[in-house]
Design a protein around this motif. Structure first.
Motif, PDB file in Angstrom:
ATOM      1  N   LYS A  58       1.255  -0.765   0.041  1.00  0.00           N
ATOM      2  CA  LYS A  58      -0.316  -0.434  -0.281  1.00  0.00           C
ATOM      3  C   LYS A  58       0.975   1.367  -0.139  1.00  0.00           C
ATOM      4  CE  LYS A  58      -3.617   1.338   3.496  1.00  0.00           C
ATOM      5  NZ  LYS A  58      -3.801   2.362   2.196  1.00  0.00           N
ATOM      6  N   LYS A  59       1.791   1.399   0.796  1.00  0.00           N
ATOM      7  CA  LYS A  59       3.189   2.690   0.848  1.00  0.00           C
ATOM      8  C   LYS A  59       3.220   2.344  -0.394  1.00  0.00           C
ATOM      9  CE  LYS A  59       3.448   2.458   5.871  1.00  0.00           C
ATOM     10  NZ  LYS A  59       4.728   2.402   6.882  1.00  0.00           N
ATOM     11  N   LEU A  60       3.648   1.202  -1.203  1.00  0.00           N
ATOM     12  CA  LEU A  60       4.632   1.644  -2.833  1.00  0.00           C
ATOM     13  C   LEU A  60       3.479   2.408  -3.496  1.00  0.00           C
ATOM     14  CD1 LEU A  60       6.365  -1.756  -1.981  1.00  0.00           C
ATOM     15  CD2 LEU A  60       7.691   0.835  -2.163  1.00  0.00           C
ATOM     16  N   VAL A  61       2.860   1.909  -3.328  1.00  0.00           N
ATOM     17  CA  VAL A  61       1.680   1.615  -4.157  1.00  0.00           C
ATOM     18  C   VAL A  61       1.698   3.711  -4.043  1.00  0.00           C
ATOM     19  CG1 VAL A  61      -1.115   2.207  -5.409  1.00  0.00           C
ATOM     20  CG2 VAL A  61       0.030   0.671  -5.087  1.00  0.00           C
ATOM     21  N   GLU A  62       1.262   3.961  -2.662  1.00  0.00           N
ATOM     22  CA  GLU A  62       0.916   5.732  -2.186  1.00  0.00           C
ATOM     23  C   GLU A  62       1.566   6.577  -3.195  1.00  0.00           C
ATOM     24  OE1 GLU A  62      -2.253   4.392   1.480  1.00  0.00           O
ATOM     25  OE2 GLU A  62       0.324   5.274   1.331  1.00  0.00           O
ATOM     26  N   GLY A  63       3.898   5.737  -2.681  1.00  0.00           N
ATOM     27  CA  GLY A  63       4.473   6.870  -3.007  1.00  0.00           C
ATOM     28  C   GLY A  63       4.198   7.048  -4.984  1.00  0.00           C
ATOM     29  N   PHE A  64       3.544   5.455  -5.736  1.00  0.00           N
ATOM     30  CA  PHE A  64       3.994   6.084  -6.651  1.00  0.00           C
ATOM     31  C   PHE A  64       3.095   6.945  -6.959  1.00  0.00           C
ATOM     32  CE2 PHE A  64       1.770   4.674 -10.480  1.00  0.00           C
ATOM     33  CZ  PHE A  64       2.239   4.270 -11.812  1.00  0.00           C
ATOM     34  N   GLU A  65       1.749   7.307  -6.427  1.00  0.00           N
ATOM     35  CA  GLU A  65       1.169   7.644  -7.122  1.00  0.00           C
ATOM     36  C   GLU A  65       1.374   9.976  -7.117  1.00  0.00           C
ATOM     37  OE1 GLU A  65      -2.420   6.747  -4.646  1.00  0.00           O
ATOM     38  OE2 GLU A  65      -3.252   4.954  -6.020  1.00  0.00           O
ATOM     39  N   GLU A  66       2.063   9.995  -5.197  1.00  0.00           N
ATOM     40  CA  GLU A  66       3.336  11.065  -5.585  1.00  0.00           C
ATOM     41  C   GLU A  66       4.172  11.040  -6.366  1.00  0.00           C
ATOM     42  OE1 GLU A  66       1.497  13.257  -3.300  1.00  0.00           O
ATOM     43  OE2 GLU A  66      -0.361  11.828  -2.277  1.00  0.00           O
ATOM     44  N   GLY A  67       4.899  10.492  -6.565  1.00  0.00           N
ATOM     45  CA  GLY A  67       6.132  10.211  -8.024  1.00  0.00           C
ATOM     46  C   GLY A  67       7.096  10.179  -7.442  1.00  0.00           C
ATOM     47  N   VAL A  68       7.198   9.564  -6.292  1.00  0.00           N
ATOM     48  CA  VAL A  68       8.065   9.416  -5.174  1.00  0.00           C
ATOM     49  C   VAL A  68       8.801   7.426  -5.490  1.00  0.00           C
ATOM     50  CG1 VAL A  68       9.135   8.827  -3.337  1.00  0.00           C
ATOM     51  CG2 VAL A  68       7.398  10.297  -3.235  1.00  0.00           C
ATOM     52  N   VAL A  69       7.525   6.328  -6.161  1.00  0.00           N
ATOM     53  CA  VAL A  69       8.200   5.024  -7.074  1.00  0.00           C
ATOM     54  C   VAL A  69       7.802   5.382  -8.317  1.00  0.00           C
ATOM     55  CG1 VAL A  69       7.819   2.925  -6.358  1.00  0.00           C
ATOM     56  CG2 VAL A  69       8.146   4.478  -4.136  1.00  0.00           C
ATOM     57  N   VAL A  70       9.031   4.201  -8.838  1.00  0.00           N
ATOM     58  CA  VAL A  70       8.216   4.241 -10.290  1.00  0.00           C
ATOM     59  C   VAL A  70       7.887   2.974 -10.593  1.00  0.00           C
ATOM     60  CG1 VAL A  70      10.030   6.071 -11.378  1.00  0.00           C
ATOM     61  CG2 VAL A  70      11.109   3.708 -10.853  1.00  0.00           C
ATOM     62  N   LEU A  71       7.643   2.742 -11.985  1.00  0.00           N
ATOM     63  CA  LEU A  71       6.603   1.121 -12.229  1.00  0.00           C
ATOM     64  C   LEU A  71       8.066   0.185 -11.962  1.00  0.00           C
ATOM     65  CD1 LEU A  71       3.881   1.619 -14.487  1.00  0.00           C
ATOM     66  CD2 LEU A  71       3.714   0.928 -12.587  1.00  0.00           C
ATOM     67  N   GLU A  72       8.863   0.386 -11.542  1.00  0.00           N
ATOM     68  CA  GLU A  72      10.188  -0.615 -11.795  1.00  0.00           C
ATOM     69  C   GLU A  72      10.499  -1.025 -10.766  1.00  0.00           C
ATOM     70  OE1 GLU A  72       9.694   2.033 -13.683  1.00  0.00           O
ATOM     71  OE2 GLU A  72      11.171   1.236 -15.850  1.00  0.00           O
ATOM     72  N   GLY A  73       9.747  -0.311  -9.720  1.00  0.00           N
ATOM     73  CA  GLY A  73      10.053  -0.186  -8.076  1.00  0.00           C
ATOM     74  C   GLY A  73       9.938  -1.144  -6.850  1.00  0.00           C
ATOM     75  N   LEU A  74       8.233  -1.048  -8.117  1.00  0.00           N
ATOM     76  CA  LEU A  74       7.569  -2.159  -7.382  1.00  0.00           C
ATOM     77  C   LEU A  74       7.641  -3.701  -7.823  1.00  0.00           C
ATOM     78  CD1 LEU A  74       3.962  -0.556  -9.014  1.00  0.00           C
ATOM     79  CD2 LEU A  74       5.110   0.052  -6.585  1.00  0.00           C
ATOM     80  N   ILE A  75       8.565  -3.488  -9.013  1.00  0.00           N
ATOM     81  CA  ILE A  75       8.953  -5.202  -9.859  1.00  0.00           C
ATOM     82  C   ILE A  75      10.302  -5.796  -8.240  1.00  0.00           C
ATOM     83  CG2 ILE A  75      10.033  -6.144 -11.523  1.00  0.00           C
ATOM     84  CD1 ILE A  75       8.282  -4.309 -13.443  1.00  0.00           C
ATOM     85  N   ALA A  76      11.357  -4.517  -8.183  1.00  0.00           N
ATOM     86  CA  ALA A  76      12.416  -4.462  -7.486  1.00  0.00           C
ATOM     87  C   ALA A  76      12.204  -5.314  -6.019  1.00  0.00           C
ATOM     88  CB  ALA A  76      13.006  -3.130  -7.388  1.00  0.00           C
TER      89      ALA A  76
END
Ligand code: ATP
Ligand code: MG
Length: 257
Positions: free
Chosen positions: A17-35
Motif C-alpha cells: 500500500k505504501k509503495l502504491v501511494e508512493g507511486f501515486e505521489e511520484g516518489v516510486v516508479v513502476l520498476e520499483g514495484l517489480i524490485a
C-alpha cells in the motif's frame, strides 16, 4: 482501502500500500514495484524476521557509520516510500545526511523525493551536481556535498554497478538487501540481509546506544565482523528454513513450520 490489522499478511499488504501511494505521489516508479517483488520473495524464504546474522550486520553497519568522517545515507524511491520517517530518525541518530539517489532520475522526481523526506525535519541532499566515474546510468548523479565526498555510504535496494563504483571510488558501503546472492550484497563491505522496514528501526536503536561507545570499542565490533561469513549464514538460513518447511509438509504432526 483499509487493511484490517487482523489480516495474516497485514505487514506485507501495508508495504504494498505504501509503495502504491508512493507511486501515486511520484516518489516510486513502476520498476520499483517489480524490485519490491524480488525483495518480498527473499523475505518470504527468510521467514519475514530479522535473523541473528542480520542483527550482527546491522550492528557492524552502525559502527562503520559512527566511525566515518563523512557518512551519508543514500535513499531511493522505494526506501523513501517504505521508511521515510525512520530514515529521517536514523539520519539524526547517526549524524549523517540523507541523499536522494535514483536509477530513474529526473530533476522533478529528485525534488519530489527530497520534499517527501523533508516532511520529517531532516537534512536532504539532492543537488545532482557531481558524477561518480564508471557508471553509465543515472545512479552516477550525486551531490558534491554528499556521496561524492563521503567515506561511508549506507544504501538500500542498491544497484550492483553503483555499489561497485562506490567501492572503486574508495568508499565503504553498508548495503541493506534482502537478496544475499545479489551483486550488491557481494560487493558491499557490510551486507544487511533484512527488510529495510525492520533494519532501519533496529539501527536507530543501535545508533542511540552505540553513540556512547569509545572509538576502540566500535573498531573492535568491526574487526570481529566478516561479511563473507555473514552472506554464507544468510544463505544457510534460507536453506534451513526451507528444509523445515519441507519436513512440515511431509509430516505436519511431528514438525513445526
Ligand atoms: P544487483 O544489481 O545488486 O544484483 P538486483 O538486480 O537483484 O541487484 P535491483 O533490482 O537492482 O536488484 O534492486 C532490488 C534489490 O533490492 C533486490 O535485491 C531486492 O531483493 C532488494 N529489496 C527489495 N525490496 C527490499 C526491501 N524492502 N528491503 C530490503 N531489500 C529489498
Ligand atoms: Mg540490479
Amino acid at each position: 482501502m483499509q487493511i484490517p490489522p487482523s489480516h495474516p499478511r497485514y505487514f506485507s499488504l501495508l508495504m504494498r500500500k505504501k509503495l502504491v501511494e508512493g507511486f501515486e505521489e511520484g516518489v516510486v516508479v513502476l520498476e520499483g514495484l517489480i524490485a519490491h517483488g524480488r525483495g518480498e520473495t527473499f523475505d518470504y524464504i527468510l521467514g519475514e524476521v530479522t535473523r541473528d546474522f542480520a542483527m550482527e550486520a546491522e550492528r557492524a553497519g552502525v559502527a562503520l557509520m559512527l566511525l566515518a568522517k563523512r557518512p551519508v545515507i543514500s535513499v531511493n524511491g522505494n526506501a523513501a516510500a517504505l521508511a521515510a520517517e525512520e530514515l529521517a530518525e536514523l539520519s539524526k541518530a547517526l549524524n549523517a545526511p540523507l541523499e536522494v539517489n535514483l536509477f530513474h532520475w529526473s530533476r522533478k522526481r529528485a525534488d519530489t523525493v527530497k520534499k517527501w523526506l523533508e516532511r520529517f525535519d531532516c537534512e536532504v541532499l539532492a543537488a545532482g551536481d557531481a558524477e561518480l566515474e564508471g557508471i553509465e546510468h543515472a545512479r552516477r548523479i550525486v551531490d558534491s556535498r554528499g556521496i561524492y565526498i563521503a567515506d561511508v555510504v549506507l544504501v538500500a535496494l542498491e544497484d550492483g554497478d553503483r555499489c561497485e563504483a562506490l567501492r572503486r571510488a574508495g568508499k565503504k558501503v553498508v548495503a541493506i538487501d534482502l537478496n544475499p546472492l545479489s551483486r550488491t550484497a557481494r560487493m558491499a563491505d557490510v551486507s544487511i540481509v533484512d527488510n529495510i522496514v525492520r533494519a532501519i528501526p533496529n539501527m536507530i536503536e543501535m545508533a542511540k546506544n552505540m553513540k556512547k561507545l569509545e572509538k576502540e570499542e566500535l573498531e573492535r565490533i568491526l574487526s570481529n565482523y566478516d561479511n563473507g561469513i555473514m552472506l554464507k549464514r544468510a544463505i544457510e538460513s534460507i536453506r534451513d528454513y526451507l528444509t523445515g518447511m519441507a519436513s512440515f509438509h511431509q509430516n505436519p504432526e511431528t514438525s513445526t513450520p
